[in-house]
Design an enzyme around this catalytic site. Structure first.
Site, PDB file in Angstrom:
ATOM      1  N   LYS A 156       0.827  -1.212   0.000  1.00  0.00           N
ATOM      2  CA  LYS A 156       0.000   0.000   0.000  1.00  0.00           C
ATOM      3  C   LYS A 156       0.861   1.263   0.000  1.00  0.00           C
ATOM      4  O   LYS A 156       0.645   2.184  -0.793  1.00  0.00           O
ATOM      5  CB  LYS A 156      -0.912   0.003   1.223  1.00  0.00           C
ATOM      6  CG  LYS A 156      -1.651   1.319   1.452  1.00  0.00           C
ATOM      7  CD  LYS A 156      -2.349   1.360   2.786  1.00  0.00           C
ATOM      8  CE  LYS A 156      -1.436   1.664   3.951  1.00  0.00           C
ATOM      9  NZ  LYS A 156      -1.325   3.098   4.262  1.00  0.00           N
ATOM     10  N   ASN A 157       1.838   1.326   0.887  1.00  0.00           N
ATOM     11  CA  ASN A 157       2.584   2.570   1.062  1.00  0.00           C
ATOM     12  C   ASN A 157       3.381   2.961  -0.184  1.00  0.00           C
ATOM     13  O   ASN A 157       3.486   4.135  -0.517  1.00  0.00           O
ATOM     14  CB  ASN A 157       3.506   2.471   2.277  1.00  0.00           C
ATOM     15  CG  ASN A 157       2.742   2.506   3.582  1.00  0.00           C
ATOM     16  OD1 ASN A 157       1.587   2.910   3.632  1.00  0.00           O
ATOM     17  ND2 ASN A 157       3.372   2.050   4.668  1.00  0.00           N
ATOM     18  N   CYS A 193      -4.790   8.673  10.142  1.00  0.00           N
ATOM     19  CA  CYS A 193      -4.945   8.086  11.469  1.00  0.00           C
ATOM     20  C   CYS A 193      -5.065   9.182  12.530  1.00  0.00           C
ATOM     21  O   CYS A 193      -4.483  10.257  12.419  1.00  0.00           O
ATOM     22  CB  CYS A 193      -3.762   7.188  11.808  1.00  0.00           C
ATOM     23  SG  CYS A 193      -3.739   5.656  10.867  1.00  0.00           S
ATOM     24  N   ARG A 237       1.728  14.726  13.329  1.00  0.00           N
ATOM     25  CA  ARG A 237       2.715  14.371  12.316  1.00  0.00           C
ATOM     26  C   ARG A 237       2.778  15.497  11.297  1.00  0.00           C
ATOM     27  O   ARG A 237       2.177  15.418  10.237  1.00  0.00           O
ATOM     28  CB  ARG A 237       2.340  13.038  11.661  1.00  0.00           C
ATOM     29  CG  ARG A 237       2.446  11.865  12.625  1.00  0.00           C
ATOM     30  CD  ARG A 237       2.125  10.558  11.964  1.00  0.00           C
ATOM     31  NE  ARG A 237       0.697  10.397  11.778  1.00  0.00           N
ATOM     32  CZ  ARG A 237       0.149   9.450  11.027  1.00  0.00           C
ATOM     33  NH1 ARG A 237       0.915   8.601  10.371  1.00  0.00           N
ATOM     34  NH2 ARG A 237      -1.160   9.352  10.907  1.00  0.00           N
ATOM     35  N   ASP A 245       5.377   0.653  12.083  1.00  0.00           N
ATOM     36  CA  ASP A 245       4.119   0.059  11.634  1.00  0.00           C
ATOM     37  C   ASP A 245       3.945  -1.392  12.083  1.00  0.00           C
ATOM     38  O   ASP A 245       2.890  -1.990  11.844  1.00  0.00           O
ATOM     39  CB  ASP A 245       4.006   0.129  10.106  1.00  0.00           C
ATOM     40  CG  ASP A 245       3.501   1.474   9.620  1.00  0.00           C
ATOM     41  OD1 ASP A 245       3.149   2.319  10.458  1.00  0.00           O
ATOM     42  OD2 ASP A 245       3.448   1.686   8.392  1.00  0.00           O
ATOM     43  N   ARG A 299      -8.231   0.087   5.430  1.00  0.00           N
ATOM     44  CA  ARG A 299      -7.388   1.077   4.772  1.00  0.00           C
ATOM     45  C   ARG A 299      -6.104   0.455   4.233  1.00  0.00           C
ATOM     46  O   ARG A 299      -5.555   0.932   3.236  1.00  0.00           O
ATOM     47  CB  ARG A 299      -7.016   2.206   5.739  1.00  0.00           C
ATOM     48  CG  ARG A 299      -8.143   3.168   6.072  1.00  0.00           C
ATOM     49  CD  ARG A 299      -7.623   4.318   6.922  1.00  0.00           C
ATOM     50  NE  ARG A 299      -6.435   4.882   6.322  1.00  0.00           N
ATOM     51  CZ  ARG A 299      -5.339   5.234   6.989  1.00  0.00           C
ATOM     52  NH1 ARG A 299      -5.277   5.067   8.304  1.00  0.00           N
ATOM     53  NH2 ARG A 299      -4.302   5.741   6.367  1.00  0.00           N
TER      54      ARG A 299
END
Length: 421
Positions: free
Chosen positions: A22-23, A116, A121, A305, A397
């Site tokens: 995903k990232n 999130c 951040r 993560d 997600r």
């Protein structure tokens, strides 16, 4: 709204294929803005963050098809350089459109990002780097307003290594005039793949895989096709699913070196690891799980993560372990929910002290973010009785139908509709 019902105590065994990352996909997709033509990206996961990015690109005018995990994006007719709040609020990675829009069009209006709920951040590293390339940046009514007649190459040093800021700056710099040197750049696999993708387009980038990237700007970029890497966080999560149930799980996973920090810690627990023709296998059937301390750090260190998932595993390990998160100091919302299942975890500042218990007991728990959701599912797999995991839209997600993959390995997990909030 859906929830998971998990009947714990089932040993997981078998082989499962890991989805595309995903990232990395969320960086590759906005980069398609740069070439003003066709980009084909294979091995894309079907997860909500991808659907959100698709909608954002379509809103800006991109033609897009997504079939059989292959995404075709044509940005020739892209005309709208605004990324509105309604799309960006759902996902922090939406800010990745800033660099490409500015590089190609000289202007961009991007909502400040969401995502999130935990932790501040800030995106100041993105904005300061873009400013150094010659852009004028203003914050107005919750939006980033960026303008530049032509970006100019510059020396950029990040005080803190940042994946997002490195990716955004890299995409902005490939069409800038002259040379850009990025020092203390992130070296995550997602950034390496992004750089390779841009080179396939015709960008000139050296130093790939190191903390120093040098980019020589070009005037135009070409159509491109690339295959996405596999998801190292999904891989780590499913490995822990096998370990926490005293199982034996094999992954179809091509990028084992991306897991080195995780695998090193897994070996310390006493779990056996074997590399196979498909990828790798863990075997914890005869393992007395040992508590192992973990401190998260930037790649190639132990990933933040995976912190929540590791905490779930350590909750049933022998002895006491400490999990420290040096990346996001307040990323411990899962702890209270794990304790509802019988875990014994205490958090002080950015460290969790975990005293392993004999057994977890099923209960109703609530997801608070993507990786916290995964930790609760893992704990539920190990717990006695039934666990209900609420608000699983968080897990959607970033994990592609994880309940199907766990069922394939022998888990008793069902997705059902829920009126609980």
């Amino acid at each position: 709204m859906d929830k998971y019902l998990i009947e714990g105590g089932k040993r997981l065994e078998g082989r499962v294929k890991i989805s595309g990352a995903k990232n990395s996909a969320l960086a590759l997709m906005p980069a398609a803005i740069l070439n003003g033509g066709k980009s084909i990206i294979k091995n894309i996961p079907e997860v909500n963050d991808i659907f959100t990015m698709n909608k954002l690109l379509q809103h800006m005018g991109a033609d897009l098809t997504f079939e059989n995990h292959t995404l075709e994006i044509n940005t020739k007719n892209l005309a709208n350089t605004e990324a509105p709040y309604e799309h960006v609020k759902k996902m922090r990675a939406s800010v990745y459109v800033l660099g490409p829009l500015l590089a190609r069009y000289g202007h961009a209006k991007v909502s400040l990002p969401g995502g999130c709920a935990w932790g501040p951040r800030p995106i100041n590293l993105h904005l300061e780097a873009i400013k150094k390339l010659g852009a004028e940046i203003e914050l107005e009514s919750g939006y980033i307003i960026a303008k530049s007649k032509k970006l100019i190459g510059e020396r950029i040093h990040f005080d803190i290594s940042s994946v997002g800021a490195t990716g955004n700056t890299l995409m902005a710099a490939v069409l800038a005039k002259g040379s850009t040197l990025i020092s203390n750049a992130a070296i995550e696999p997602e950034i390496t793949l992004l750089a390779e993708y841009l080179i396939k387009m015709g960008a000139k980038i050296s130093g790939i895989g190191t903390a120093n990237l040098e980019i020589e700007g070009v005037d135009t970029l070409n159509d491109v096709e690339i295959e996405n890497i596999s998801d190292r966080i999904e891989a780590g999560t499913l490995l822990i699913a096998g370990i926490i149930t005293n199982g034996c799980v094999e992954l179809e996973y091509k990028n084992s070196s991306h897991l080195d920090a995780i695998l090193s810690k897994i070996e310390e627990t006493g779990t056996k690891i074997e590399y196979t023709d498909y990828g790798l296998q863990i075997d914890s059937r005869d393992c007395e799980l040992k508590g192992v301390d973990v401190t998260t750090s930037i790649y190639p260190g132990f990933p933040t993560d995976m912190q929540a998932q590791w905490s779930a595993l350590m909750s049933i390990a022998k002895g006491t372990s400490t999990v420290t998160d040096t990346i996001y100091h307040d990323r411990f919302s899962h702890v209270a929910e794990l304790n509802r299942l019988g875990a014994n975890i205490q958090v002080t500042n950015n460290s969790a002290v975990i005293r392993g218990v004999e057994v977890l007991k099923g209960a109703k728990v609530m997801s608070t973010d993507l990786r916290a959701s995964a930790s609760l599912v893992l704990a539920g797999l190990a717990a006695e009785g039934e666990t209900e995991v609420l608000r699983i839209y968080h897990i959607d997600r970033g994990y592609q139908k994880i309940e199907d993959k766990l069922t394939q390995l022998g888990a008793n997990i069902k997705r059902v509709s829920s009126t609980d909030y």
